[in-house]
Design a protein around this motif. Structure first.
Motif, short mmCIF file in Angstrom:
data_model
loop_
_atom_site.label_atom_id
_atom_site.label_comp_id
_atom_site.label_asym_id
_atom_site.label_seq_id
_atom_site.Cartn_x
_atom_site.Cartn_y
_atom_site.Cartn_z
N ARG A 125 -2.69 90.87 51.74
CA ARG A 125 -2.93 91.09 53.09
C ARG A 125 -2.39 92.63 53.46
N ALA A 126 -1.51 93.11 52.72
CA ALA A 126 -0.91 94.43 52.96
C ALA A 126 -2.22 95.41 52.55
N ILE A 127 -2.82 94.97 51.29
CA ILE A 127 -3.83 96.20 50.69
C ILE A 127 -5.19 96.16 51.81
N HIS A 128 -5.39 94.86 52.19
CA HIS A 128 -6.61 94.98 53.37
C HIS A 128 -6.09 95.60 54.61
N GLU A 132 -8.22 99.02 56.31
CA GLU A 132 -8.64 98.85 57.92
C GLU A 132 -8.05 100.20 58.43
N LYS A 133 -6.78 100.26 58.36
CA LYS A 133 -6.10 101.24 59.28
C LYS A 133 -6.01 102.89 58.73
N ILE A 134 -6.02 102.82 57.36
CA ILE A 134 -5.85 104.32 56.87
C ILE A 134 -7.13 105.07 57.36
N PRO A 135 -8.74 104.52 57.15
CA PRO A 135 -9.72 105.29 57.65
C PRO A 135 -9.46 105.61 59.06
N HIS A 136 -8.89 104.65 59.84
CA HIS A 136 -8.90 105.13 61.61
C HIS A 136 -7.83 106.12 61.48
N LYS A 299 -14.72 106.20 48.45
CA LYS A 299 -14.97 105.70 47.27
C LYS A 299 -14.98 104.28 47.32
N PRO A 300 -16.11 103.78 46.61
CA PRO A 300 -16.26 102.08 46.92
C PRO A 300 -15.32 101.43 46.17
N ALA A 301 -14.98 99.99 47.00
CA ALA A 301 -13.70 99.15 46.12
C ALA A 301 -14.07 98.80 44.86
N GLN A 302 -15.60 98.58 44.69
CA GLN A 302 -16.15 97.99 43.35
C GLN A 302 -17.32 99.06 43.08
N GLU A 303 -17.64 99.54 41.71
CA GLU A 303 -18.80 100.27 41.42
C GLU A 303 -19.14 99.82 39.99
N GLU A 304 -20.38 99.60 39.55
CA GLU A 304 -20.91 99.39 38.49
C GLU A 304 -21.40 100.40 37.55
N THR A 305 -20.53 100.51 36.25
CA THR A 305 -20.88 101.82 35.33
C THR A 305 -22.30 101.55 34.71
N PRO A 306 -22.90 102.56 34.20
CA PRO A 306 -24.23 102.42 33.56
C PRO A 306 -24.17 101.39 32.40
N THR A 307 -23.07 100.83 31.85
CA THR A 307 -23.16 100.08 30.78
C THR A 307 -23.25 98.53 31.48
N GLY A 308 -23.01 98.54 32.83
CA GLY A 308 -22.91 97.01 33.31
C GLY A 308 -21.61 96.58 33.60
N ILE A 309 -20.56 97.31 33.49
CA ILE A 309 -19.22 96.62 33.56
C ILE A 309 -18.79 97.28 35.23
N ILE A 311 -16.37 97.93 37.98
CA ILE A 311 -14.76 98.39 38.08
C ILE A 311 -14.44 98.35 39.38
N ASP A 312 -13.46 97.38 39.49
CA ASP A 312 -12.65 96.95 40.82
C ASP A 312 -11.39 98.05 40.87
N TYR A 313 -11.40 99.03 41.74
CA TYR A 313 -10.43 100.00 41.87
C TYR A 313 -9.15 99.23 42.76
N LEU A 314 -9.43 98.09 43.46
CA LEU A 314 -8.30 97.47 43.88
C LEU A 314 -7.72 96.38 42.97
#
Length: 824
Positions: A125-128, A132-136, A299-309, A311-314
């Motif tokens: 909950r703290a991360i979510h 929400e608040k940091i961009p604001h 930066k997106p919370a998740q992104e896919e590498t060219p190899t299909g992995i 990556i979840d930054y959270l």
């Protein structure tokens, strides 16, 4: 010369052949009024050992449970532990989190029961909330104004630097332009000729057209080189200025964000006061401030590498709860029926990148049953712990050092590189290994540190004394099974019959088996036959029918052996007499069924040096115990006949038509009687069979399987017709073990079959031959006209034949007068 007839032998009475349970001993008509058993029956010794092992918290007091299969070890241990286990041990929840300082070494967090999942939810909950608040915060005033002010200062400073540089360039007829190199644009110094900017590479063309002289071109080139160096310096200063600006922006972002991050993380610190949890939250705090791109939305919370992995930054802020004890109210008792390495100790799951590479992080750490049993008890099969790769080695290490390090099995054998090294977990679980005495003896003797980590042995007994209390406990056990499996009620005759079979399973009249798996099977099958007959209650008839049916199902091998004997393929006589031939008795095993059958044992003798040849041993078909029995026979002959006569014979003993391994010494008395018959030439009654072990003093010792042996010979005699002379000779010590079937008792009552108990060899040979054995007289010889005197005569005869007497030497020559020597 007529031999002395033997005295009338002692014969067992019908009441000696079986203990019958009187149904009137029970104070009920059916089990409907019986209370089911709540505790454990007949295992007082094991319960005391378990109690010591459970209640002693000192290191090494783990428990090794031994006992035969069917005594209910697996099914009763959990009940025992729950009834005697103290509930003072405090349980914990366990979770692994990211180690921001070293991601290859995940951190272990330990919580009070039920707190781990709450912590996971609170941190999520703290991360979510921060997402929400940091961009604001970073898109509204006052941050936006301050960032704009910083940007203006940066632009002003950079423009000032460029303007000063361009002023110097103009004074020397240079200007600053831009050149596109691929997708990039870089600044370039251009010369001004006739008020037109030109590249340095165009100077040669201007010389050819005589717009400038060669000397002028060289001067321009020299100044260009000087300004080019200055431009590079200016470019580096601009980059540094840009970096300073970015750092100031990051610092500014941190300054504006730190309050809201401090509030979010600070609330967690107040709620979770564990020192290690606070350290982790501080790492989270600093990491968020250092990596705001994901929270800013750039930066997106998740992104896919060219190899299909993906990556979840959270993910690095997740909490991997590997054990949640919130639903556990008492000390855990885990019975692990499949103790593989991963099931016991946990593992680290990996995921592939599609190119042969394997990766893992702290969220892939999985717990095993050992951690689930932490603070309680873990029950596993001892044999499985050795058959499963890596299990015993790791288990011993955990018990010695009290720490569990979760790894995958491949790392244990160095098959793959270690991906993670999680922080080890302190283990305080009691391990209960279930095995048998053979495994325990091997481990205790040859396994290092075994006695140090398994200090308690709980031996489950396979029998208990037959008392009135034990009989009633049997009824209560059956009632428990009736209630559990919805069986028909049993009347007291059925209970009495089951108790009798319990004595037969135990192998002794005064004992009852505690291998209740057999009793439970007999109960279920008796209920089946009662239902099959449409009865409302189970009676003794149904119990007998269940036992007969069970024996028939497993009796194919027995019926085949019986068929071979009856058709004469296997030679067995049940009437008449033979010299050197005796009916021995052997027990065969066919799965769970043991049955007895007669086997012909013969002896042959000749001149020799006193050796007895064991034919089975020479053929490689004799076990060590049987070999020992033959050597004891040799010792008995030396003791009985070898003191006055040098034994000058060779004898051979053989189990006729025996083509498999033979072991045990229960045929010792049979073999010695065959030898007596061969030496004395006195025939043995073939209507009798005999079994028993002997010692060197001629005393007969008890043997196993006496009921099966008697019934096996009885069945052969019965199939050929009982003639009143047939019977079996058994050791006196085995009388207490007799629990014979009703058919044998009926034949004994009618004097059609006889059972003789014996204590000494002399008694056995008298029954088999009908001739008195003979006592040793004061002169060292045996009483005349007896079996032993005939044996002694034959041994003397053999000695004389082997070494005949020779006349004394005489130095004088016949018919030659003796002459006196003259004195000189």
């Amino acid at each position: 010369m007529a031999l002395l007839k033997a005295r009338k032998p002692v014969e067992l009475k019908p009441e000696d052949l079986r203990w019958k349970c009187d149904p009137e001993i029970f104070e009920f008509d059916t089990t409907k009024t019986v209370k089911p058993i709540e505790g454990i029956v007949g295992q007082e010794r094991a319960l005391k050992a378990l109690q010591i092992g459970v209640e002693l918290k000192s290191p090494g007091y783990n428990i090794f449970v031994t006992g035969l299969s069917g005594t209910g070890k697996f099914t009763t241990i959990k009940m025992v532990l729950e009834s005697i286990a103290p509930d003072s041990t405090e349980l914990y929840d366990y979770a692994y989190v990211n180690n921001f300082k070293d991601q290859d070494r995940p951190l272990l967090l330990v919580f009070q029961v039920g707190k781990a999942c709450h912590f996971k939810k609170d941190l999520n909950r703290a991360i979510h909330f921060l997402q929400e608040k940091i961009p604001h915060v970073l898109t509204t005033d006052p941050f936006a104004s301050k960032k704009k002010h910083l940007l203006a200062e940066y632009g002003k400073t950079q423009q000032k630097m460029m303007n000063q540089f361009e002023d110097r360039l103009r004074k020397d007829n240079f200007t600053l332009g831009q050149v596109k190199v691929g997708e990039l644009v870089r600044p370039e110094i251009l010369a001004v000729v006739d008020e037109q900017p030109v590249f340095m590479r165009q100077l040669d063309d201007l010389i050819k057209t005589e717009k400038i002289t060669k000397e002028k071109a060289e001067e321009i080139s020299a100044k260009y080189s000087s300004y080019q160096e200055e431009l590079q310096t200016l470019f580096m200063e601009s980059l540094k200025l840009t970096q300073d600006y970015q750092e100031k922006v990051i610092h500014l972002e941190s300054e504006f964000v730190k309050d809201i991050v401090s509030v979010a993380i600070g609330n967690l610190k107040k709620k979770y006061k564990n020192g290690k949890v606070k350290e982790f939250l501080e790492q989270v705090h600093q990491n968020i401030l250092s990596n705001l791109d994901v929270f800013k939305g750039q930066k997106p919370a998740q992104e896919e590498t060219p190899t299909g992995i993906v990556i979840d930054y959270l993910r690095e802020y997740e909490v991997n709860v590997i054990l949640d004890n919130s639903e556990v109210k008492d000390q855990p008792v885990i019975i692990e029926t499949s103790p593989t390495y991963s099931n016991l100790f946990g593992t680290i799951e990996k995921y592939s990148d599609g190119r042969g590479g394997w990766y893992a992080d702290f969220t892939k750490i999985k717990a095993g049953s050992l951690l689930r049993a932490n603070g309680g008890f873990l029950v596993i099969n001892a044999l499985d712990s050795f058959s499963e790769p890596g299990v015993w080695k790791t288990l011993k290490r955990v018990l010695l050092y009290g720490q569990l390090e979760i790894q995958e099995l491949a790392n244990l054998f160095q098959f793959s590189p270690s991906v993670l090294k999680p922080e080890p977990i302190n283990i305080d679980a009691k391990i209960i290994l279930i095995g048998n005495n053979n495994i325990y003896s091997i481990l205790s003797s040859y396994e290092d540190d075994f006695n140090k980590i398994f200090k308690v042995k709980a031996d489950f007994d396979y029998e208990m004394k037959r008392t009135d209390q034990a009989l009633n406990e049997y009824a209560m056990i059956i009632k428990k099974l009736i209630e559990t499996e919805k069986l028909l009620e049993f009347d007291k005759s059925a209970i009495a019959k089951i108790v009798e079979y319990g004595a037969r399973y135990a192998g002794e009249k005064n004992k009852l088996t505690t291998r209740f798996a057999y009793i439970a099977d007999l109960t279920r099958e008796a209920c089946f036959w009662a239902k099959n007959g449409g009865e409302k209650h189970v009676t003794d008839y149904h119990v007998d029918n269940a036992f007969i049916s069970w024996k028939e199902r497993h009796g194919l091998y027995e019926s085949k052996v019986t068929e071979l004997i009856n058709e004469g393929t296997i030679l067995i006589d049940t009437s008449g007499s033979r010299v050197g031939t005796v009916n021995g008795l052997a027990v065969y095993q066919s799965g769970p069924l043991s049955f007895g059958k007669p086997t012909r044992i013969t002896a042959s003798v000749s001149l020799g040096s006193g050796n007895i040849i064991n034919v089975e041993r020479e053929a490689g078909l004799s076990g060590n115990t049987h070999n020992k029995g033959v050597l004891i026979i040799t010792g008995y002959f030396r003791e009985t006949f070898g003191r006055n006569i040098p034994l000058s014979f060779s004898a051979s003993l053989v189990f006729e038509q025996g083509y498999g391994m033979i072991d045990g010494d229960s045929a010792s008395i049979t073999e010695i009687c065959a030898l007596f018959s061969s030496f004395s030439n006195i025939p043995i009654k073939q209507s009798l069979a005999i079994t028993g072990s002997i010692n060197q003093k001629g005393e007969i010792q008890p043997i196993g399987g006496v009921n099966e042996k008697i019934e096996g010979f009885f069945d052969i005699c019965s199939s050929r017709g009982l003639n009143g002379t047939q019977g079996v000779i058994i050791p006196m010590q085995n009388v207490k073990d007799l629990m014979l079937k009703d058919e044998v008792l009926e034949a004994v009552v009618k004097k059609q079959f006889h059972i003789y108990p014996v204590i000494k060899v002399e008694e056995a040979i008298e029954i088999l031959t009908g001739i008195r054995a003979g006592k040793k007289l004061k002169n060292g010889k045996f009483q005349n006209k007896t079996v032993f005197s005939e044996v002694e005569k034959e041994l003397n005869s053999m000695r004389k034949k082997l070494k005949p007497s020779t006349p004394k030497k005489n130095n004088s020559t016949p018919n030659q007068p003796k002459t006196k020597k003259k004195k000189k």
